[in-house]
Design a protein around this motif. Structure first.
Motif, mmCIF file in Angstrom:
data_model
loop_
_atom_site.group_PDB
_atom_site.id
_atom_site.type_symbol
_atom_site.label_atom_id
_atom_site.label_comp_id
_atom_site.label_asym_id
_atom_site.label_seq_id
_atom_site.Cartn_x
_atom_site.Cartn_y
_atom_site.Cartn_z
ATOM 1 N N HIS A 200 26.987 32.010 70.056
ATOM 2 C CA HIS A 200 27.657 31.706 68.789
ATOM 3 C C HIS A 200 28.991 32.409 68.653
ATOM 4 C CE1 HIS A 200 23.619 30.353 67.591
ATOM 5 N NE2 HIS A 200 24.336 29.433 66.951
ATOM 6 N N VAL B 93 44.909 32.555 75.002
ATOM 7 C CA VAL B 93 43.699 32.871 74.231
ATOM 8 C C VAL B 93 43.962 32.911 72.718
ATOM 9 C CG1 VAL B 93 43.951 35.389 74.352
ATOM 10 C CG2 VAL B 93 41.669 34.365 74.222
ATOM 11 N N TRP C 258 40.837 32.810 69.965
ATOM 12 C CA TRP C 258 40.281 33.948 69.215
ATOM 13 C C TRP C 258 40.889 34.031 67.826
ATOM 14 C CZ3 TRP C 258 42.054 38.455 72.931
ATOM 15 C CH2 TRP C 258 43.414 38.672 72.797
ATOM 16 N N GLU C 259 40.337 34.906 67.030
ATOM 17 C CA GLU C 259 40.717 34.997 65.611
ATOM 18 C C GLU C 259 40.483 33.663 64.910
ATOM 19 O OE1 GLU C 259 41.538 37.687 64.054
ATOM 20 O OE2 GLU C 259 41.717 38.983 65.785
HETATM 21 C C1 LIG Z 1 39.627 37.017 75.874
HETATM 22 C C2 LIG Z 1 38.760 36.960 74.672
HETATM 23 C C3 LIG Z 1 38.611 38.090 73.878
HETATM 24 C C4 LIG Z 1 37.780 38.065 72.769
HETATM 25 N N1 LIG Z 1 37.590 39.207 72.035
HETATM 26 C C5 LIG Z 1 36.633 39.238 71.060
HETATM 27 C C6 LIG Z 1 36.297 40.463 70.405
HETATM 28 O O1 LIG Z 1 36.869 41.502 70.671
HETATM 29 N N2 LIG Z 1 35.305 40.444 69.475
HETATM 30 C C7 LIG Z 1 34.658 39.291 69.143
HETATM 31 O O2 LIG Z 1 33.773 39.336 68.294
HETATM 32 N N3 LIG Z 1 34.961 38.103 69.729
HETATM 33 C C8 LIG Z 1 35.935 38.056 70.691
HETATM 34 N N4 LIG Z 1 36.252 36.878 71.323
HETATM 35 C C9 LIG Z 1 35.511 35.670 70.964
HETATM 36 C C10 LIG Z 1 36.359 34.646 70.213
HETATM 37 O O3 LIG Z 1 36.602 35.093 68.916
HETATM 38 C C11 LIG Z 1 35.585 33.320 70.272
HETATM 39 O O4 LIG Z 1 35.703 32.862 71.596
HETATM 40 C C12 LIG Z 1 36.119 32.303 69.287
HETATM 41 O O5 LIG Z 1 35.771 32.638 67.977
HETATM 42 C C13 LIG Z 1 35.593 30.880 69.587
HETATM 43 O O6 LIG Z 1 34.214 30.870 69.669
HETATM 44 P P1 LIG Z 1 33.473 30.272 70.958
HETATM 45 O O7 LIG Z 1 34.107 30.819 72.171
HETATM 46 O O8 LIG Z 1 32.032 30.513 70.756
HETATM 47 O O9 LIG Z 1 33.777 28.727 70.922
HETATM 48 P P2 LIG Z 1 32.877 27.600 70.250
HETATM 49 O O10 LIG Z 1 32.654 27.933 68.832
HETATM 50 O O11 LIG Z 1 31.684 27.325 71.086
HETATM 51 O O12 LIG Z 1 33.869 26.380 70.338
HETATM 52 C C14 LIG Z 1 34.053 25.605 71.541
HETATM 53 C C15 LIG Z 1 34.883 24.364 71.204
HETATM 54 O O13 LIG Z 1 34.153 23.560 70.280
HETATM 55 C C16 LIG Z 1 34.953 23.212 69.173
HETATM 56 N N5 LIG Z 1 34.131 23.201 67.967
HETATM 57 C C17 LIG Z 1 33.301 24.167 67.514
HETATM 58 N N6 LIG Z 1 32.741 23.805 66.350
HETATM 59 C C18 LIG Z 1 33.224 22.591 66.034
HETATM 60 C C19 LIG Z 1 33.054 21.682 64.942
HETATM 61 N N7 LIG Z 1 32.278 21.978 63.908
HETATM 62 N N8 LIG Z 1 33.752 20.521 64.950
HETATM 63 C C20 LIG Z 1 34.551 20.202 65.979
HETATM 64 N N9 LIG Z 1 34.761 21.019 67.031
HETATM 65 C C21 LIG Z 1 34.120 22.191 67.066
HETATM 66 C C22 LIG Z 1 36.015 24.302 69.076
HETATM 67 O O14 LIG Z 1 37.206 23.768 68.506
HETATM 68 C C23 LIG Z 1 36.218 24.698 70.537
HETATM 69 O O15 LIG Z 1 37.241 23.916 71.105
HETATM 70 C C24 LIG Z 1 37.112 36.870 72.409
HETATM 71 C C25 LIG Z 1 37.300 35.723 73.205
HETATM 72 C C26 LIG Z 1 38.100 35.760 74.309
HETATM 73 C C27 LIG Z 1 38.241 34.533 75.158
#
Ligand SMILES: Cc1cc2nc3c(=O)[nH]c(=O)nc-3n(C[C@H](O)[C@H](O)[C@H](O)COP(=O)(O)OP(=O)(O)OC[C@H]3O[C@@H](n4cnc5c(N)ncnc54)[C@H](O)[C@@H]3O)c2cc1C
Length: 707
Positions: A170, A449, A453-454
């Protein structure tokens, strides 16, 4: 082996000294540096200068393209650079301990502070901001007096913090996280637990090698009731041995395609205990007796506020996008001024790339974007302080919602545009843009990225759309919402309306161009609202399906159009002040800004001409006029292009690109850099194996072959 010296001695420079083209283009216009600085630093250039001084003086900050480190060295270097920055900054902060809060809560000051490190190396800057923005600000926003010690240990460098929200299964869906914090009344502790492998915290910046403490999002469990996600301070490492504490497993997320100097890690908690006081309890609290108390009873609203408190990361992305585009464009446009390709038969010289309209069309619109984006982010920065002081005030939720919706759209539009701009800059420099030493690849890979993120851009745009629907629904019901930026929303039907300008001149007026953007956002908003209403009224359709089915071509487009409109609104306001003399500057700067405003509006309209042509709001004649005017504007912007990019950060001393030297000697810079790069003249390490025959090769027949 021929030594580098031999080679350099054999090298004969036969080219006559070429004309200094960069200087020629640079001198075509005089841009008012003071005005550019006012836009960039909003009166705090002194903070930027203070924070860039170490980058110039401390040898630990060698230029990025001069380092070729492996992953472990790179990560080590990132921590050391971050610590060096801490040390250099400590006199400023420790002179007055309130400065941390003052600087980190004010985006104007924080932006001024962060620019140097950010432009030096995005990874090092991320390390710094994960610690000080994500961790420190989370404690500041959500904690109370009992958490002061954590703020102090972070600001004095005695702890390194990380921010653990995302789990393997998640990310965007924060409500779906599974980590738990169960209250144990007997021992007055929380038990932090990862219930299964896919609930491990994942991607956590700084976790895998360096962080000693984390702000962990976990579902608060009291008895058998789940009170939803809250934030807990969880120590991760023993500070004497740096070993991971018993009950916690931490590992590394592996190699990344950018910002690989950050040690992103995964974390699993096996019934790890923390004292009750480690819950950040500004909004909700658990008493010694195990009673849950909250100021915000609605759990959805509560989570939105918890997450809203950490939007600083987003507003930094909004502000850094135009600066990173500026860095890329400074490289690409200087290169375009110095690099010649093709020419007319008989001409002595080939033509510099910057003269080609196609090249101008690829790059100049991004120059215009920079100003729309800087002015948009400044508007957010100015309003942030006033609005965010009421972040947890339930009566101020309309303005918080508006701020959040606007930030969400701008974060998406700005970060996407920056990504496209950096790619275009890379291509605009041809093969030399592909060199590591151009820096363009580094900027692009590290930037990527920011779109995820954010808050993933596409997900954030849904939040903007939701807010805009609420605004128009209120309007339809005759309610007057107090908004800062939504005066454009109209409940009068705009479907079928036509642009009112009568002549080409009228069409190109600043006010009319702004109206074109108002129209598009209203059209998309009204259409989206109608479509949603139609679907929702069908009781067989689940509201979530109605929502999802209205995204493509409607809500998603609407949210993007609002972000663009916002930039155009701020740019328009600025141009009016320039033209009225309220902002004073020289004639070249007024001309450059005016041209860029028009170029920005027209290229954005041209990119979405289909929507504007829909219902004939614009005619095909408008389409022709737009294209002809863009071509004319490109030719006019050329004279200002180099002078403009040279006002952007960083200064010459910190600017780092082999293919864009400030002295105009393009090829001298390249040859010098390549000749002196590591192993430029060596041979492959296991060279003897290169020529060893493959296992099944027939006997050598050299000299024996039949003629
Ligand atoms: C290098 C890096 C550093 C990071 N650092 C941190 C950190 O320090 N702390 C932390 O907590 N997190 C961190 N993150 C996590 C980052 O915040 C998440 O990757 C981000 O919030 C997206 O979540 P996810 O990767 O689970 O993507 P997902 O939520 O699985 O999304 C995947 C794709 O599905 C699409 N999608 C999702 N939901 C929907 C919807 N309802 N409708 C249509 N499309 C949708 C999105 O647009 C996206 O293109 C980091 C990530 C990276 C890559």
């Amino acid at each position: 082996m021929l030594s580098r010296l031999n080679i350099l001695q054999c090298h004969v420079t036969s080219q006559p000294a070429p004309e200094n083209l960069l200087d020629k283009y640079r001198k075509m216009s005089t841009i008012d540096q003071k005005l550019m600085d006012d836009i960039d630093y909003l009166g705090y250039k002194n903070i930027t200068e203070m924070f860039e001084a170490p980058l110039k003086s401390d040898p630990v900050f060698v230029k990025e393209t001069h380092e070729e480190l492996n992953r472990e060295q790179d990560r080590e270097a990132a921590v050391m650079k971050m610590k060096a920055m801490y040390n250099h900054l400590s006199p400023y902060f420790f002179e007055d301990m309130n400065r941390y809060e003052e600087v980190f809560t004010d985006p104007i000051k924080f932006n001024a502070l962060a620019i140097p490190l950010y432009m030096y190396n995005q990874g090092v800057s991320t390390k710094y901001t994960v610690n000080l923005v994500l961790f420190y600000m989370t404690v500041l926003n959500l904690g109370t007096a009992q958490h002061e010690k954590w703020k102090e240990s972070i600001s004095t460098g005695r702890d390194l913090g990380c921010f653990a929200l995302t789990e393997l299964s998640h990310g965007s869906n924060v409500r779906g996280i599974q980590t738990t914090a169960t209250y144990d009344q007997e021992r007055d502790e929380f038990i932090i637990n990862t219930p299964n492998d896919v609930a491990m915290k994942f991607w956590i910046g700084g976790a895998s090698k360096s962080a000693t403490v984390s702000a962990v999002f976990a579902n608060l469990i009291i008895g058998d009731k789940n009170e939803g996600p809250h934030v807990f301070i969880v120590p991760l490492r023993d500070k004497k041995t740096y070993n991971v504490l018993p009950g916690i497993i931490i590992g590394d997320c592996g190699k990344k395609v950018g910002q690989d100097n950050i040690d992103n890690g995964f974390i699993l908690f096996n019934n790890f205990r923390i004292p009750r006081e480690n819950m950040l309890n500004k909004m909700s609290n658990v008493t010694r007796e195990g009673k849950f108390e909250t100021k915000i009873p609605n759990p959805d609203h509560r989570l939105a506020l918890i997450l809203g408190g950490i939007s600083q990361g987003r507003i930094l992305i909004i502000g850094f996008s135009p600066r990173i585009i500026g860095y890329g464009l400074k490289i690409a446009l200087r290169f375009a001024a110095m690099r010649r390709q093709f020419g007319k038969p008989g001409d002595k010289e080939e033509i510099p790339l910057i003269e080609y309209p196609l090249h101008q069309y690829r790059l100049f619109p991004y120059l215009a974007n920079i100003f729309a984006f800087k002015l948009a982010s400044n508007e957010i920065y100015y309003n942030w302080n006033e609005i965010s002081k009421d972040l947890f005030d339930t009566k101020a939720q309309q303005s918080i919602g508006e701020l959040h919706a606007t930030i969400s759209s701008l974060k998406a539009i700005h970060s996407w545009t920056a990504m496209r701009a950096l790619q275009e800059c890379r291509e605009a420099c041809g093969g030399l843009g592909y060199s590591y030493y151009s820096k363009l690849g580094i900027l692009r890979a590290n930037w990527d990225v920011q779109q995820t993120w954010e808050g993933d851009n596409n997900v954030l745009l849904q939040q903007t759309a939701k807010y805009l629907l609420d605004v128009i629904q209120a309007k339809f019901k005759g309610k007057e919402l107090k908004t800062r930026w939504q005066q454009w929303v109209s409940s009068e039907p705009v479907e079928g309306a036509q642009n009112e300008s009568k002549t080409d001149e009228e069409f190109l007026q600043d006010d009319n161009l702004l109206k074109v953007f108002y129209h598009r956002s209203n059209l998309l908003l009204q259409r989206s609202a109608m479509k949603m209403a139609g679907k929702v009224s069908d009781k067989t359709v689940h509201p979530l399906d109605a929502w999802n089915d209205t995204q493509v071509f409607n809500l998603h487009h609407l949210a993007k159009s609002y972000g663009e409109l916002f930039g155009v609104m701020q740019f328009h306001k600025f141009i009016q002040k320039l033209k009225s003399g309220e902002i004073k500057t020289n004639a070249d700067t007024v001309e450059a800004m005016t041209l860029l405003f028009q170029l920005h509006c027209l290229t954005r309209i041209e990119a979405d001409l289909g929507t504007f042509r829909d219902g004939d709001y614009l005619t095909s004649e408008h389409g022709d006029l737009i294209k002809q005017t863009i071509l004319k504007l490109l030719g006019q912007v050329k004279r200002h292009a180099i002078a403009l990019v040279e006002t952007f950060y960083p200064s010459e001393e910190l600017f780092d690109s082999m293919i864009a030297p400030g002295n105009g000697d393009l090829y001298g810079s390249i040859i010098n850099r390549i000749y002196y790069s590591k192993d430029a003249f060596g041979k492959i390490k296991n060279w003897d194996q290169c020529l060893s025959p493959v296992a099944t090769a027939p006997e050598a027949t050299t000299g024996k072959s039949k003629q």
